[in-house]
Design an enzyme around this catalytic site. Structure first.
Site, short mmCIF file in Angstrom:
data_model
loop_
_atom_site.label_atom_id
_atom_site.label_comp_id
_atom_site.label_asym_id
_atom_site.label_seq_id
_atom_site.Cartn_x
_atom_site.Cartn_y
_atom_site.Cartn_z
N ALA A 191 0.80 -1.23 0.00
CA ALA A 191 0.00 0.00 0.00
C ALA A 191 0.83 1.27 0.00
O ALA A 191 0.28 2.37 0.13
CB ALA A 191 -0.92 0.00 1.22
N ASN A 204 2.07 -4.12 7.63
CA ASN A 204 2.73 -4.37 6.35
C ASN A 204 3.43 -3.14 5.77
O ASN A 204 4.51 -3.24 5.20
CB ASN A 204 1.73 -4.94 5.33
CG ASN A 204 1.32 -6.36 5.67
OD1 ASN A 204 2.07 -7.11 6.30
ND2 ASN A 204 0.12 -6.74 5.27
N HIS A 254 -0.49 7.29 4.30
CA HIS A 254 0.84 6.77 4.61
C HIS A 254 1.87 7.83 4.24
O HIS A 254 1.85 8.37 3.13
CB HIS A 254 1.12 5.49 3.83
CG HIS A 254 0.06 4.45 3.98
ND1 HIS A 254 -0.13 3.75 5.16
CD2 HIS A 254 -0.88 3.98 3.12
CE1 HIS A 254 -1.13 2.90 5.01
NE2 HIS A 254 -1.60 3.02 3.79
#
Length: 258
Positions: free
Chosen positions: A115, A181, A211
């Site tokens: 991601a 992750n 993020h």
């Protein structure tokens, strides 16, 4: 190219649809015991030893447990593995088992970017020397339900961003296995699990998972941010993570590429 997929969840189904237009054959889905028979795309098996002898690639679409159970035997058999479950690699015994199996089987564990982006820049910068890398993960409060954030914050009452974890990527991966992750991807591409810093934030002002990467070193300075959408049929699965898994499979066939 003949491949097997671990799992039949949202990411697996995205991959199944995405490779339909390519010369890639799914020879099996590796499922938990009790889920046998045939699915819409391939027969189901429960272990690597049941795969056809000409299987050339195993793709982990099922999360940490799938990589832990099926990664080592696939690599030991000489089959390359693609995984997006990078948080599992914070488990040192599992990391060692995967490395040993890959060496003995002359195979490779390939890490999908998941991601997050900018990992290519981090890997390049690492060769010249990195001084500082920080990953900041922001989610709406509801996105942290079922995690240790619930023990520290009243997620339903937040009116401003609140940090519920600050520490190393290794500690983040251990404490937040369902959310690890991306932090693990940044750590593996840069300073490792102990020296990569992580902040996790519940932010009621956002509606997407955000993020952020901050890095500095001999190359200069970098700031990267991405607001990721979820897959339509599973709000807990990142669309970009699914896309990165598909891209990693298709990259196996390219003669020129990154």
């Amino acid at each position: 190219m003949k491949i097997a997929l671990i799992g039949d969840g949202a990411i697996s189904r995205y991959v199944q649809a995405g490779i339909a237009a390519h010369p890639v054959e799914i020879v099996a889905l590796i499922m938990r015991s009790g889920r046998t028979g045939a699915t819409r795309c391939a027969p189901c098996v429960t272990c690597i030893s049941d795969l056809p002898s000409d299987t050339g690639l195993v793709v982990d679409c099922a999360g940490h447990a799938g990589l832990r159970d099926h990664g080592p035997p696939a690599l030991e058999r000489g089959i390359d593995v693609i995984t997006v479950s990078l948080g599992a690699l914070a488990d040192e015994p599992l990391y060692a088992a995967l490395s040993k199996a890959a060496s003995e089987g002359h195979a490779r564990l390939r890490l999908a970017s998941g991601a997050i982006g900018a990992l290519d820049a981090l890997r390049a910068a690492r060769t010249g020397g990195l001084d500082h890398v920080r990953y900041v993960g922001r989610k709406p409060p509801a996105g942290w339900r079922g995690s240790p954030a619930e023990d520290m914050l009243d997620l339903g009452a937040l009116t401003a961003p609140a940090t519920h974890f600050s520490g190393s990527a290794g500690a983040a991966a251990t404490r937040y296995p369902k959310n690890a992750n991306v932090a693990a991807a940044v750590a593996l591409a840069s300073l490792g699990f102990e020296d990569t810093q992580v902040d996790l934030i519940a932010d009621p002002s956002i509606t997407a998972n955000v993020h952020e990467i901050e890095a500095a070193g001999a190359f200069g300075e970098m700031r990267f941010s991405i607001a990721g959408k979820a897959l339509p049929d599973n709000p807990r699965s990142s669309a970009l993570a699914a896309m990165s898994t598909l891209a990693a499979i298709l990259d196996q066939r390219t003669t020129i590429g990154f």
